[in-house]
Design a protein around this motif. Structure first.
Motif, PDB file in Angstrom:
ATOM      1  N   CYS A   9      52.331  39.878  57.704  1.00 51.96           N
ATOM      2  CA  CYS A   9      51.746  40.817  57.271  1.00 51.96           C
ATOM      3  C   CYS A   9      51.572  41.950  58.411  1.00 51.96           C
ATOM      4  O   CYS A   9      51.635  42.830  58.639  1.00 51.96           O
ATOM      5  CB  CYS A   9      50.465  40.272  56.563  1.00 51.96           C
ATOM      6  SG  CYS A   9      50.987  39.264  55.568  1.00 51.96           S
ATOM      7  N   VAL A  14      51.470  49.913  57.187  1.00 54.71           N
ATOM      8  CA  VAL A  14      50.158  50.639  55.679  1.00 54.71           C
ATOM      9  C   VAL A  14      50.277  51.490  55.683  1.00 54.71           C
ATOM     10  O   VAL A  14      50.177  52.176  57.254  1.00 54.71           O
ATOM     11  CB  VAL A  14      48.807  49.943  56.630  1.00 54.71           C
ATOM     12  CG1 VAL A  14      48.069  50.241  55.134  1.00 54.71           C
ATOM     13  CG2 VAL A  14      48.517  47.843  56.286  1.00 54.71           C
ATOM     14  N   GLU A  16      48.418  54.513  55.144  1.00 49.06           N
ATOM     15  CA  GLU A  16      47.089  55.191  54.578  1.00 49.06           C
ATOM     16  C   GLU A  16      47.144  57.234  53.744  1.00 49.06           C
ATOM     17  O   GLU A  16      46.192  56.711  53.200  1.00 49.06           O
ATOM     18  CB  GLU A  16      46.840  55.975  55.585  1.00 49.06           C
ATOM     19  CG  GLU A  16      46.429  55.384  57.445  1.00 49.06           C
ATOM     20  CD  GLU A  16      45.310  53.463  56.181  1.00 49.06           C
ATOM     21  OE1 GLU A  16      44.250  54.426  56.405  1.00 49.06           O
ATOM     22  OE2 GLU A  16      45.716  53.122  57.554  1.00 49.06           O
ATOM     23  N   ARG A  19      46.241  55.211  49.345  1.00 50.31           N
ATOM     24  CA  ARG A  19      45.172  54.437  48.840  1.00 50.31           C
ATOM     25  C   ARG A  19      45.188  53.637  48.126  1.00 50.31           C
ATOM     26  O   ARG A  19      45.257  53.860  47.013  1.00 50.31           O
ATOM     27  CB  ARG A  19      43.840  55.082  49.430  1.00 50.31           C
ATOM     28  CG  ARG A  19      44.361  55.504  50.609  1.00 50.31           C
ATOM     29  CD  ARG A  19      42.814  56.399  51.263  1.00 50.31           C
ATOM     30  NE  ARG A  19      42.244  57.706  50.395  1.00 50.31           N
ATOM     31  CZ  ARG A  19      42.917  59.307  50.253  1.00 50.31           C
ATOM     32  NH1 ARG A  19      43.486  58.653  51.726  1.00 50.31           N
ATOM     33  NH2 ARG A  19      42.968  59.745  49.525  1.00 50.31           N
ATOM     34  N   HIS A  20      45.063  51.867  47.876  1.00 53.70           N
ATOM     35  CA  HIS A  20      44.496  51.450  46.466  1.00 53.70           C
ATOM     36  C   HIS A  20      46.213  51.084  46.073  1.00 53.70           C
ATOM     37  O   HIS A  20      46.396  50.570  44.300  1.00 53.70           O
ATOM     38  CB  HIS A  20      43.169  51.999  45.996  1.00 53.70           C
ATOM     39  CG  HIS A  20      42.690  52.226  46.457  1.00 53.70           C
ATOM     40  ND1 HIS A  20      41.216  51.075  46.561  1.00 53.70           N
ATOM     41  CD2 HIS A  20      42.045  53.263  47.052  1.00 53.70           C
ATOM     42  CE1 HIS A  20      39.939  51.632  47.464  1.00 53.70           C
ATOM     43  NE2 HIS A  20      40.544  53.493  47.745  1.00 53.70           N
ATOM     44  N   ASP A  22      49.624  50.807  48.450  1.00 49.47           N
ATOM     45  CA  ASP A  22      50.081  50.179  49.292  1.00 49.47           C
ATOM     46  C   ASP A  22      50.689  49.030  49.025  1.00 49.47           C
ATOM     47  O   ASP A  22      50.006  48.173  48.758  1.00 49.47           O
ATOM     48  CB  ASP A  22      49.218  50.768  50.742  1.00 49.47           C
ATOM     49  CG  ASP A  22      50.564  50.337  52.046  1.00 49.47           C
ATOM     50  OD1 ASP A  22      51.596  51.093  51.645  1.00 49.47           O
ATOM     51  OD2 ASP A  22      50.315  50.094  52.292  1.00 49.47           O
ATOM     52  N   GLY A  24      52.127  47.384  51.547  1.00 47.68           N
ATOM     53  CA  GLY A  24      50.935  45.953  52.133  1.00 47.68           C
ATOM     54  C   GLY A  24      49.764  45.939  52.450  1.00 47.68           C
ATOM     55  O   GLY A  24      49.293  44.634  52.892  1.00 47.68           O
ATOM     56  N   VAL A  25      49.376  46.854  51.839  1.00 51.14           N
ATOM     57  CA  VAL A  25      48.383  46.144  51.784  1.00 51.14           C
ATOM     58  C   VAL A  25      47.526  45.127  49.960  1.00 51.14           C
ATOM     59  O   VAL A  25      47.116  43.979  50.414  1.00 51.14           O
ATOM     60  CB  VAL A  25      46.920  47.207  51.250  1.00 51.14           C
ATOM     61  CG1 VAL A  25      45.261  46.717  50.631  1.00 51.14           C
ATOM     62  CG2 VAL A  25      46.848  48.099  52.062  1.00 51.14           C
ATOM     63  N   PHE A  26      48.735  45.429  49.427  1.00 49.01           N
ATOM     64  CA  PHE A  26      48.595  44.668  48.282  1.00 49.01           C
ATOM     65  C   PHE A  26      49.480  42.473  48.926  1.00 49.01           C
ATOM     66  O   PHE A  26      49.043  41.422  48.717  1.00 49.01           O
ATOM     67  CB  PHE A  26      50.002  44.532  46.959  1.00 49.01           C
ATOM     68  CG  PHE A  26      50.086  43.970  46.456  1.00 49.01           C
ATOM     69  CD1 PHE A  26      48.765  44.110  45.354  1.00 49.01           C
ATOM     70  CD2 PHE A  26      51.101  43.844  46.443  1.00 49.01           C
ATOM     71  CE1 PHE A  26      49.525  42.746  44.216  1.00 49.01           C
ATOM     72  CE2 PHE A  26      51.323  42.639  45.530  1.00 49.01           C
ATOM     73  CZ  PHE A  26      50.380  42.028  44.220  1.00 49.01           C
ATOM     74  N   ARG A  28      49.117  41.670  51.966  1.00 39.73           N
ATOM     75  CA  ARG A  28      47.703  40.770  52.546  1.00 39.73           C
ATOM     76  C   ARG A  28      46.624  40.351  51.642  1.00 39.73           C
ATOM     77  O   ARG A  28      46.447  39.249  52.160  1.00 39.73           O
ATOM     78  CB  ARG A  28      46.969  42.294  53.365  1.00 39.73           C
ATOM     79  CG  ARG A  28      48.166  42.424  54.862  1.00 39.73           C
ATOM     80  CD  ARG A  28      47.576  43.355  55.450  1.00 39.73           C
ATOM     81  NE  ARG A  28      48.159  43.967  56.636  1.00 39.73           N
ATOM     82  CZ  ARG A  28      48.954  44.515  56.621  1.00 39.73           C
ATOM     83  NH1 ARG A  28      50.058  44.983  55.109  1.00 39.73           N
ATOM     84  NH2 ARG A  28      49.696  45.456  58.087  1.00 39.73           N
ATOM     85  N   GLN A  29      46.742  40.713  50.318  1.00 40.19           N
ATOM     86  CA  GLN A  29      45.701  40.354  49.465  1.00 40.19           C
ATOM     87  C   GLN A  29      46.320  39.270  48.883  1.00 40.19           C
ATOM     88  O   GLN A  29      45.819  38.066  48.793  1.00 40.19           O
ATOM     89  CB  GLN A  29      45.338  41.266  48.555  1.00 40.19           C
ATOM     90  CG  GLN A  29      44.896  42.618  49.216  1.00 40.19           C
ATOM     91  CD  GLN A  29      44.410  43.649  48.412  1.00 40.19           C
ATOM     92  OE1 GLN A  29      45.330  43.945  47.257  1.00 40.19           O
ATOM     93  NE2 GLN A  29      43.599  44.362  48.518  1.00 40.19           N
TER      94      GLN A  29
END
Length: 121
Positions: A9, A14, A16, A19-20, A22, A24-26, A28-29
């Motif tokens: 992670c 990520v 930018e 947004r919503h 990505d 990388g963000v998914f 991490r969640q």
């Protein structure tokens, strides 16, 4: 396993511009959900967990991109990677969505006190 996923992670970039949406963000969640108790989390199926980790590492390290190099850095459309990234940016997609709306709908949304989601209910 938890530490390996955390390291992945940290290394995963990520974007930018997405947004919503990505990866990388998914990622991490999902790691936060799967390892709620940190290192003390009991994994129900360790083999599946390890396979997921290895698959994500292959994506992150561009394993298949390097294994099967392409002759050209374009798609069938002739667009470059940079062009595709620009087109898929959240802001550009929103602009394209706004362009699809009819004039009457744009005006109604602009001057309406209600949110557009409430109209569809």
């Amino acid at each position: 396993r938890y530490r390996r996923f955390l390291k992945l992670c940290e290394e995963w970039p990520v974007e930018e511009t997405k947004r919503h949406r990505d990866l990388g963000v998914f990622l991490r969640q999902r790691v936060a959900q799967a390892f709620r108790e940190g290192e003390n989390t009991q994994i129900a199926d360790p083999e599946t967990c390890d396979r997921m980790y290895e698959s994500l590492v292959r994506i992150h390290t561009n394993y298949y991109k390097n294994k099967y190099p392409r002759l050209k850095d374009t798609s069938f459309t002739g667009l470059t990677v940079e062009d595709c990234k620009m087109i898929l940016a959240t802001d550009i997609l929103k602009q394209m969505e706004d362009m699809k709306k009819g004039t009457w709908r744009k005006l109604r949304e602009k001057f309406s006190a209600k949110k557009p989601e409430e109209d569809s209910k």
